[in-house]
Design a protein around this motif. Structure first.
Motif, PDB file in Angstrom:
ATOM      1  N   ALA A   1     -21.212  -2.256 -13.260  1.00  0.00           N
ATOM      2  CA  ALA A   1     -21.784  -1.415 -12.212  1.00  0.00           C
ATOM      3  C   ALA A   1     -22.433  -2.260 -11.125  1.00  0.00           C
ATOM      4  CB  ALA A   1     -22.794  -0.447 -12.816  1.00  0.00           C
ATOM      5  N   GLY A   2     -23.209  -3.266 -11.535  1.00  0.00           N
ATOM      6  CA  GLY A   2     -23.875  -4.117 -10.556  1.00  0.00           C
ATOM      7  C   GLY A   2     -22.898  -4.966  -9.766  1.00  0.00           C
TER       8      GLY A   2
ATOM      9  N   PHE B   1     -18.122   2.621  -5.174  1.00  0.00           N
ATOM     10  CA  PHE B   1     -19.140   1.753  -4.619  1.00  0.00           C
ATOM     11  C   PHE B   1     -20.111   2.543  -3.749  1.00  0.00           C
ATOM     12  CE2 PHE B   1     -16.904  -1.858  -6.004  1.00  0.00           C
ATOM     13  CZ  PHE B   1     -15.548  -1.657  -5.747  1.00  0.00           C
ATOM     14  N   ALA B   2     -21.308   1.991  -3.658  1.00  0.00           N
ATOM     15  CA  ALA B   2     -22.263   2.501  -2.655  1.00  0.00           C
ATOM     16  C   ALA B   2     -22.091   1.596  -1.440  1.00  0.00           C
ATOM     17  CB  ALA B   2     -23.677   2.443  -3.199  1.00  0.00           C
ATOM     18  N   ARG B   3     -21.122   1.954  -0.597  1.00  0.00           N
ATOM     19  CA  ARG B   3     -20.789   1.085   0.530  1.00  0.00           C
ATOM     20  C   ARG B   3     -21.924   1.061   1.543  1.00  0.00           C
ATOM     21  NH1 ARG B   3     -15.195  -0.044   0.897  1.00  0.00           N
ATOM     22  NH2 ARG B   3     -15.765  -1.261   2.715  1.00  0.00           N
TER      23      ARG B   3
ATOM     24  N   GLU C   1     -20.927  -3.600  -1.157  1.00  0.00           N
ATOM     25  CA  GLU C   1     -21.870  -3.871  -0.076  1.00  0.00           C
ATOM     26  C   GLU C   1     -21.515  -5.136   0.696  1.00  0.00           C
ATOM     27  OE1 GLU C   1     -25.810  -3.869  -1.645  1.00  0.00           O
ATOM     28  OE2 GLU C   1     -25.743  -1.767  -2.250  1.00  0.00           O
TER      29      GLU C   1
ATOM     30  N   ASN D   1     -27.658  -8.077  -8.242  1.00  0.00           N
ATOM     31  CA  ASN D   1     -26.441  -7.766  -8.994  1.00  0.00           C
ATOM     32  C   ASN D   1     -25.712  -8.951  -9.607  1.00  0.00           C
ATOM     33  OD1 ASN D   1     -26.457  -4.880  -8.294  1.00  0.00           O
ATOM     34  ND2 ASN D   1     -26.053  -5.595  -6.213  1.00  0.00           N
TER      35      ASN D   1
ATOM     36  N   GLN E   1     -19.727  -4.296  -9.124  1.00  0.00           N
ATOM     37  CA  GLN E   1     -18.998  -3.433  -8.192  1.00  0.00           C
ATOM     38  C   GLN E   1     -19.881  -3.014  -7.028  1.00  0.00           C
ATOM     39  OE1 GLN E   1     -17.515  -0.325 -10.744  1.00  0.00           O
ATOM     40  NE2 GLN E   1     -15.806  -1.566 -11.481  1.00  0.00           N
ATOM     41  N   GLN E   2     -21.165  -2.789  -7.299  1.00  0.00           N
ATOM     42  CA  GLN E   2     -22.097  -2.484  -6.218  1.00  0.00           C
ATOM     43  C   GLN E   2     -22.129  -3.636  -5.222  1.00  0.00           C
ATOM     44  OE1 GLN E   2     -24.059   0.355  -5.994  1.00  0.00           O
ATOM     45  NE2 GLN E   2     -25.182  -0.272  -4.153  1.00  0.00           N
TER      46      GLN E   2
END
Length: 512
Positions: A431-432, A508-510, A439, A423, A434-435
């Motif tokens: 998007a990357g 987010f994909a936490r 994480e 990312n 924030q991903q």
């Protein structure tokens, strides 16, 4: 059990044994000081791996103004011009000082210093040693000098884990080795711990260099600057070796050309061609790879049979994977190479935490701006290592140690590297980024082995999210243009955590 090294109390403490740390210790002498290093003295430092050399405006056709203009151009509007001019002006004195300390730089046929050319330099001004072994030659000479200096106490195999404070005032350094913990009581600490390449899967830096000095300073409340700017060297040897072997810019300076798998010289019509600024070349190579192609550095015509003599280190690396650069193109790819950001310092190397100095790649002086000019890094490390040491001579009152905190876990980058590599690479988008923030946040807030690497990576990610433009080494596909006014970034760990926490978890994909 944690031992307090009272016999070394109140001496200046230097963390790191690259160029900045070694020359700082030698500059402090004959005042007694302590140098702690994670590996053996001079080992596992990016300084020792540097191939190109030191940029120094010492040629008859060169000047501080010309070198400064090239530096400002590469820095893409974010250099501190005053700081840069001062550092560049000290280059001749740095070369002389290193020669006095035993460094033997390469000479031309007339007995003068040989000067090489690298990307975005308008003059031949790279002073080198051993062809492409400049860093190793410099570190070897300084290591011998440190070993021979009775004023310098060297403690090897020690990792700095926390800066200690008593009622908000710096009081010492908590360290760990294979036998346990130790505390060095001191009100004067210099961090010279290198960069953050170890946060990436593909890097030319020692794998252990994940920004430990930045994490230490950030936890102590220091202001960080320009954390989003990570330089990717365009030409690392593309293969299975980790870290990746560097194919120095000096190879392109000698005329080597970049070609794709179709034999096309795809940089031909770009201003500067193969010697355009590194961010330009890295993005062009990334684009070739992204379309499914491969990229090669072709030195056959420009260098040919001279390759082993001019670039012995690179020649050996290539031959180790079955490539003869005199006869075959070298497969290359971009890799994380240098961090322009770091702990914000003034012109004496002082951070915003009283008693804490930072020098070398761990610091952000304003010299490099958004994109470092080739071979300015060793120059900065030497200049700022000496400046910080001279400034540390001012005595600070000893501060009593408070209660020693529990020893933190040893840092580990395995969980962080895939997130950062995926990312926060050459090309970024919202998007990357924030991903990555989502994480990294739980790890940065935790106290386990991933905490310190995650803190450094989170600082990079949050700073990248705030810079909604493309400038220098920070390239965003969703913000391809520059803001009309260039501004350096400033952030603290507390602020970065606030920003990350404030974002909606649904964005987010936490990680668990």
């Amino acid at each position: 059990m944690t031992e307090i090294l009272k016999n070394l109390a109140d001496r200046p403490v230097i963390v790191g044994s690259g160029l900045a740390g070694l020359i700082a210790a030698l500059t402090l002498s004959p005042e007694p000081c302590v140098l702690v290093t994670r590996a053996h003295l001079g080992a596992e430092s990016s300084s020792g791996w540097a191939q190109g050399g030191i940029a120094a405006c010492i040629g008859a056709d060169d000047s501080v103004d010309l070198h400064l203009a090239d530096t400002l151009g590469a820095g893409d509007g974010l250099c501190d011009a005053t700081a840069a001019a001062e550092i560049i002006a000290e280059a001749p004195a740095v070369i002389a000082a290193l020669q006095r300390l035993g460094v033997s730089f390469d000479q031309d046929g007339n007995g003068s210093l040989a000067l090489g050319l690298e990307a975005a330099h308008s003059r031949r001004r790279i002073v080198h040693a051993g062809g492409d072994g400049s860093g190793a030659a410099i570190i070897a000479a300084l290591t011998r000098a440190v070993h021979d200096d009775p004023a310098i106490t060297v403690i090897e195999g020690v990792e700095a884990r926390r800066i200690l404070t008593t009622e908000g005032v710096l009081s010492g350094l908590l360290c760990a080795n294979s036998r346990g913990g130790m505390v060095l009581p001191s009100p004067r600490i210099l961090l010279a711990t290198g960069g953050i390449g170890g946060l990436y899967e593909a890097t030319t830096n020692p794998a252990g260099n994940f920004g430990q000095g930045i994490a230490l300073a950030a936890r102590a409340g220091a202001v960080l600057a320009d954390m989003e700017f990570v330089q990717f060297h365009p030409t690392a040897l593309d293969g299975n070796r980790r870290p990746l072997a560097l194919i120095s810019e000096a190879v392109r300076g000698e005329g080597a050309e970049l070609i794709n798998e179709r034999g096309e010289r795809f940089m031909r019509y770009v201003p500067g061609a193969e010697l355009a600024p590194r961010d330009v070349v890295a993005r062009a190579i990334s684009a070739e790879i992204a379309r499914g192609g491969r990229v090669f550095l072709d030195a056959r015509r420009a260098i040919g049979a001279r390759f082993p003599l001019r670039f012995p280190t690179i020649h050996a690396a290539c031959r180790s994977v079955g490539i003869d650069p005199a006869e075959q193109p070298i497969p290359v790819r971009p890799a994380a190479h240098y961090h322009m950001g770091g702990v914000a310092t003034d012109r004496a190397g002082r951070s915003t935490v009283p008693g804490l100095w930072v020098a070398g790649e761990a610091a952000s002086t304003g010299l490099h701006g958004a994109n470092r000019l080739a071979s300015n890094s060793l120059l900065e490390a030497a200049v700022m290592g000496m400046r910080a040491a001279n400034d540390m001579r001012s005595k600070l009152a000893a501060v009593p140690l408070g209660k020693t905190p529990p020893m933190p876990s040893a840092p580990e980058t395995r969980a962080v590297r895939p997130i950062v590599s995926r990312n926060l690479g050459v090309l970024r988008n919202a998007a990357g980024i924030q991903q990555a923030i989502g994480e990294l946040l739980p790890m940065a807030e935790g106290n386990d082995f991933g905490g310190d690497p995650a803190i450094v990576a989170l600082l990079v990610a949050v700073s990248a999210s705030l810079r909604t433009e493309s400038r220098g080494a920070h390239a965003r596909t969703d913000y391809p243009l520059k803001h009309p006014v260039a501004q350096r970034s400033r952030i603290t760990l507390e602020h970065a955590l606030e920003i990350a926490r404030a974002a909606s978890p649904s964005n987010f994909a936490r990680s668990a």
